[in-house]
Design an enzyme around this catalytic site. Structure first.
Site, PDB file in Angstrom:
ATOM      1  NE  ARG A 189      26.808 -14.739  16.536  1.00 25.71           N
ATOM      2  CZ  ARG A 189      27.112 -13.700  16.949  1.00 25.71           C
ATOM      3  NH1 ARG A 189      28.401 -13.531  17.528  1.00 25.71           N
ATOM      4  NH2 ARG A 189      26.303 -12.726  17.129  1.00 25.71           N
TER       5      ARG A 189
ATOM      6  CE  LYS B  97      32.624  -7.818  17.441  1.00 22.88           C
ATOM      7  NZ  LYS B  97      32.218  -7.664  18.931  1.00 22.88           N
TER       8      LYS B  97
ATOM      9  NE  ARG C 162      29.998  -2.979  21.433  1.00 21.31           N
ATOM     10  CZ  ARG C 162      31.049  -3.129  21.065  1.00 21.31           C
ATOM     11  NH1 ARG C 162      31.928  -2.019  20.688  1.00 21.31           N
ATOM     12  NH2 ARG C 162      31.770  -4.169  20.829  1.00 21.31           N
TER      13      ARG C 162
ATOM     14  CD  GLN D 225      27.461 -13.788  22.176  1.00 20.25           C
ATOM     15  OE1 GLN D 225      26.803 -14.007  23.293  1.00 20.25           O
ATOM     16  NE2 GLN D 225      27.915 -12.884  21.937  1.00 20.25           N
TER      17      GLN D 225
ATOM     18  CG  HIS E 103      28.186  -3.840  16.492  1.00 18.72           C
ATOM     19  ND1 HIS E 103      29.192  -3.091  17.093  1.00 18.72           N
ATOM     20  CD2 HIS E 103      28.310  -5.038  16.965  1.00 18.72           C
ATOM     21  CE1 HIS E 103      30.034  -3.885  17.766  1.00 18.72           C
ATOM     22  NE2 HIS E 103      29.679  -5.235  17.464  1.00 18.72           N
TER      23      HIS E 103
ATOM     24  CD  GLU F  23      32.972  -8.043  24.071  1.00 18.40           C
ATOM     25  OE1 GLU F  23      33.223  -7.424  23.263  1.00 18.40           O
ATOM     26  OE2 GLU F  23      32.140  -8.684  24.328  1.00 18.40           O
ATOM     27  CB  ILE F  24      35.105  -7.242  30.905  1.00 19.58           C
ATOM     28  CG1 ILE F  24      36.208  -8.505  31.566  1.00 19.58           C
ATOM     29  CG2 ILE F  24      34.558  -6.607  32.014  1.00 19.58           C
ATOM     30  CD1 ILE F  24      37.057  -7.987  32.461  1.00 19.58           C
ATOM     31  NE  ARG F  25      28.896  -5.008  25.880  1.00 15.86           N
ATOM     32  CZ  ARG F  25      27.702  -5.317  25.300  1.00 15.86           C
ATOM     33  NH1 ARG F  25      27.972  -6.311  24.572  1.00 15.86           N
ATOM     34  NH2 ARG F  25      26.807  -4.405  25.247  1.00 15.86           N
TER      35      ARG F  25
END
Length: 234
Positions: A197, A159, A73, A220, A132, A39-41
Site C-alpha cells: 500500500r 483496480k 460493493r 489497510q 478483489h 471513497e464513500i462506501r
C-alpha cells in the site's frame, strides 16, 4: 492521464480515505489527516435509498472540498450490499451527477455495468473497475488479463486487490504494477501485503487506500501512517 475531480493522477498517487460510517464527521477527519480523495462506501452506510444517499453526499461535499468516489460493493468483492443488483446499479445511476467518480466491480452484471459506465462517461465522471481476490494472488499473466478486462469494459482506472500469502506474491503484484502501461491501482491485502500500500505507488499505482479510524480491508493502514511513510519514500 486520468483525473478524479481536480486531482491529477499523473502528478502523484492519491491517498483515498474510506468512509464507512458518520460520513460528514469522517470526511472532516480525513481532510485533516491529509487525504486527497474520499471513497464513500454506500454498502456500509445506512443510505440505501436515493434520497438519503443524495443528501448524505451533498452534506459531505458541503463539509469538505476534496473529490468523492462512490462505491457500492457487492459481497463477492468484500461488500455488504444485500438487495438486488438492479437496485444497486440504480443507486449508482441516481447519485452519479453529484460524485466525481465511481468504483464498480468487474463481477457486476454485464448489461447493468455497461449502462452505468456509459452514463458515467456521458457525465464526464471517472470510472474505476475493480476486482478483489481474498484467497490469494493469481499468476502474473492472470493479473494482467484481469486488468485488461477492466480497461476494456470502460474502466479509466483498473483496480486489482489480492491477498498476499507470500513474499513472492508481493513481488509479483509490484512487478505487474511496474509493467502495466495504463492507469491502475494494485494492492496486496493482508499482513504480508500491507507494505504494498506504500510501495506500489513507487511502481506506478495511481491510488492507495487508507483508514481514517478502523480498517475496512485486510492490511489497510491509517491515513496518517500512509502519508508519513510515503513522504519518507517518495
Amino acid at each position: 492521464m486520468v483525473k478524479i475531480g481536480d486531482v491529477d493522477l499523473s502528478e502523484k498517487t492519491a491517498v483515498v480515505a474510506v468512509i464507512s460510517h458518520s460520513p460528514v464527521k469522517m470526511a472532516r477527519k480525513a481532510l485533516l489527516q491529509g487525504a486527497d480523495i474520499l471513497e464513500i462506501r454506500l454498502d456500509l452506510l445506512d443510505r440505501k435509498d436515493t434520497k438519503s444517499a443524495l443528501q448524505m453526499i451533498a452534506d459531505v461535499k458541503a463539509a469538505v472540498t476534496i473529490p468523492c468516489i462512490a462505491t457500492n460493493r457487492i459481497p463477492s468483492d468484500g461488500g455488504k450490499w444485500t438487495d438486488s443488483e438492479e437496485k444497486r446499479i440504480q443507486l449508482f445511476l441516481d447519485i452519479l451527477p453529484i460524485v466525481d467518480a465511481i468504483d464498480v466491480e468487474l463481477a457486476a452484471a454485464v448489461n447493468l455495468r455497461e449502462k452505468l459506465i456509459a452514463y458515467a462517461h456521458d457525465l464526464g465522471k471517472t470510472v474505476i473497475v475493480s476486482h478483489h481476490d481474498f484467497n490469494g494472488t493469481p499468476s502474473i499473466e492472470k493479473m494482467k488479463n484481469i486488468l485488461e478486462m477492466a480497461w476494456q469494459c470502460g474502466g479509466d482506472i483498473a483496480k486489482f486487490a489480492a491477498k498476499a500469502n507470500s513474499s513472492t506474491d508481493t513481488i509479483n503484484l509490484l512487478r505487474v504494477t511496474h509493467e502495466v502501461t495504463k492507469p491502475a491501482c494494485i494492492i496486496g491485502m493482508g499482513n504480508i501485503g500491507k507494505h504494498t500500500r506504500v510501495i506500489a505507488p513507487l511502481y506506478g499505482s495511481v491510488l492507495t487506500y487508507g483508514a481514517i479510524e478502523e480498517a475496512v480491508a485486510p492490511g489497510q493502514l491509517k491515513i496518517k501512517e500512509l502519508k508519513r511513510t510515503m513522504r519518507v519514500l517518495l
